[in-house]
Design an enzyme around this catalytic site. Structure first.
Site, PDB file in Angstrom:
ATOM      1  N   THR A 324       0.845  -1.183   0.000  1.00 37.55           N
ATOM      2  CA  THR A 324       0.000   0.000   0.000  1.00 37.55           C
ATOM      3  C   THR A 324       0.882   1.236   0.000  1.00 37.55           C
ATOM      4  O   THR A 324       2.106   1.124  -0.050  1.00 37.55           O
ATOM      5  CB  THR A 324      -0.916  -0.013   1.251  1.00 37.55           C
ATOM      6  N   GLY A 406       2.625  -2.340   4.238  1.00 38.85           N
ATOM      7  CA  GLY A 406       3.128  -3.613   4.725  1.00 38.85           C
ATOM      8  C   GLY A 406       2.187  -4.632   5.307  1.00 38.85           C
ATOM      9  O   GLY A 406       2.650  -5.538   6.002  1.00 38.85           O
TER      10      GLY A 406
END
Length: 515
Positions: A324, A406
């Site tokens: 992301t 993550g």
């Protein structure tokens, strides 16, 4: 100030601030540019989760999370990780942009038009930009897979090409959004083209599913930590896992432990394990009950007491993958936005949606097919969500804006980041440069080991191993540790920010600061 993982995105946001725009308007401009310049991590075909707060005490979370299609296949195998079978949830990022702008107009005097805010993104999609090392890394990492994704390489594989990386089809989609508004992604000409492309690819999503996509406003979950109020988005995000970790750690005197000592890292890892044991109950359901259970004071006391100072809890629990982008914005009036935007895995589902230039997310792969599981796949349901941007309030006002890339690594990285910022008094630059860890499987290592960044002293790594952690080193500044960002607002109103040394991102200060 704006912090984001791409310099062009940070610059676009800072330009909005310089023109007198508010933090949400700057965040939308940043988000749109990131959707163009970081196609491996986010895009129009993904989702977004927001936290916003201001000096007047207002705070809110915007959950731009797409729901599962109304008509789903009968599952006798897990939801696929890639391909059209994984493209089973709608995409709410674009809707979240307008939803946030409406909030900013009501509360922060926002006046900027949607089309003007996404204009820099249109220009970059049309004229191109120089691809980052991160974009190249994830192409190389998926080299054997991407050739199997129809239409993907023709658009996204820039390797071997010279000149700027251009996305003309995406530019056209953005122009339609600028002309017709954000909701045209769900109910206009662009929506019809998206629905046709999803149908042709084999996704169960329909035009009706797109039309039903809506961002939800929710009350952030909160936790007191060392006199600060930590904010996180509520379920179905894992924001309460981050708060639970910090709640457990609040029972310990971290300030007097060496910042790069094994005692501190062991304690954080064990707190992560204790909090993650409850994570299986997080799902799209009774938000208040789930939050109260995970953050119950007695429960956190018991979890802290269960940690052994020199013995690691064994850890054979599944790891959720995901990538992301985090970006944060503070404007001159102290209005603040903390945002994560994602297509889940790097390159999402791998599904290119018709001629739109849009890569769709694979967030539906996070569902369980066990009907008894809280996160069981069902029509119209939102999946368990790893995105959890954060914010810390001091005396009710924004003080820290932070977040990271993550998946499962997000709460782990935030625990290191926040204890560095708060307990050890580090600057954002220092806190972001700290060595990190990842518990469990990763893209590069399927073992349930504790990955430690090689920048940790050898003595610390040896001590962690002696405690019973199954240690596996990863290279210092490895992209696998994600990219985080942080901004701190001082009592004077000055801002200090930074972005992760593991990427090419920047924190950019606005030149004009009204208020």
């Amino acid at each position: 100030m704006v912090t984001s993982p791409h310099p062009l995105a940070s610059a676009a946001g800072a330009a909005v601030l310089d023109a007198g725009g508010n933090a949400i308007e700057a965040a939308v401009a940043t988000a749109a540019v990131l959707a163009v310049t970081m196609p491996h991590f986010c895009g129009l075909g993904g989702d977004a989760v927001w936290l916003v707060a201001d000096r007047q005490g207002r705070k809110a979370s915007f959950l731009g999370i797409g729901a599962a299609a109304q008509t789903l296949p009968a599952y006798d195998q897990p939801v696929p990780l890639r391909g059209p079978g994984s493209a089973i949830t709608s995409a709410a990022a674009v809707d979240s942009w307008q939803h946030a702008l409406d909030y900013g107009a009501r509360h922060w005097g926002g006046q900027a038009g949607f089309s003007a805010l996404i204009a820099p993104a249109i220009q970059l999609a049309e004229e191109g930009y120089a691809p980052t090392a991160s974009q190249g890394f994830w192409l190389d990492f998926r080299d054997e897979e991407i050739a199997q994704w129809p239409g993907f390489c023709a658009i996204f594989d820039h390797r071997g090409r010279s000149g700027p990386f251009r996305q003309p089809q995406l530019a056209e989609s953005l122009r339609l959004l600028a002309r017709d508004g954000a909701r045209s992604f769900y109910e206009g000409e662009l929506a019809r083209r998206i629905a046709d492309g999803l149908l042709a690819a084999g996704s169960p999503l329909t035009l009706q599913d797109l039309a039903q996509t809506r961002t939800r406003t929710a009350e952030p979950a909160t936790l007191d930590y060392r006199g600060l109020t930590l904010l996180a988005p509520p379920p179905p995000t894992q924001g309460i896992s981050t708060l639970a970790i910090l709640g457990i750690l609040s029972r310990f005197d971290l300030k007097n432990l060496p910042a790069e000592g094994s005692a501190r890292y062991h304690l954080i890892v064990e707190a992560v394990k204790q909090a993650f044991l409850d994570r299986g109950q997080i799902a799209d359901g009774d938000v208040e009950a789930i939050t109260a259970s995970c953050l119950d004071r007695a429960r956190l006391d018991a979890k802290a007491a269960a940690i052994q100072s020199e013995t690691a809890l064994s850890w054979p629990h599944p790891y959720q993958h995901g990538d992301t982008v985090f970006f944060g914005v503070v404007d001159g009036k102290g209005n603040s936005a903390s945002v994560l935007q994602s297509t889940y895995f790097d390159w999402g589902s791998g599904v290119v949606v018709g001629d739109t230039g849009i890569l769709w997310q694979n967030r539906g792969a996070a569902f369980s097919i066990d009907p008894a599981h809280p996160n069981a796949v069902a029509p119209g349901k939102r999946p368990f969500y790893t995105l959890n941007p954060g914010m810390a309030l001091k005396d009710g006002r924004p003080h820290l804006i932070y977040g990271t890339q993550g998946a499962d690594g997000q709460p782990q990285t935030l625990a290191v980041l926040l204890t560095g910022l708060i307990d050890h008094g580090m600057s954002p630059h220092q806190a972001l440069a700290q060595p990190r860890f990842l518990l469990g499987k990763t893209f590069s290592d399927s073992r349930d080991s504790l990955k430690l960044e090689a920048s940790l002293p050898h003595a610390v790594i040896n001590d962690m191993s002696a405690c019973g952690h199954v240690v596996a080193p990863l290279a210092a500044l490895s992209p696998l540790f994600g990219q985080a960002g942080a901004i701190r607002i001082e009592d004077s109103g000055d801002v200090i920010g930074a972005h992760d040394p593991r990427g090419e991102g920047l924190a950019v200060a606005a030149q004009n600061r009204p208020g």
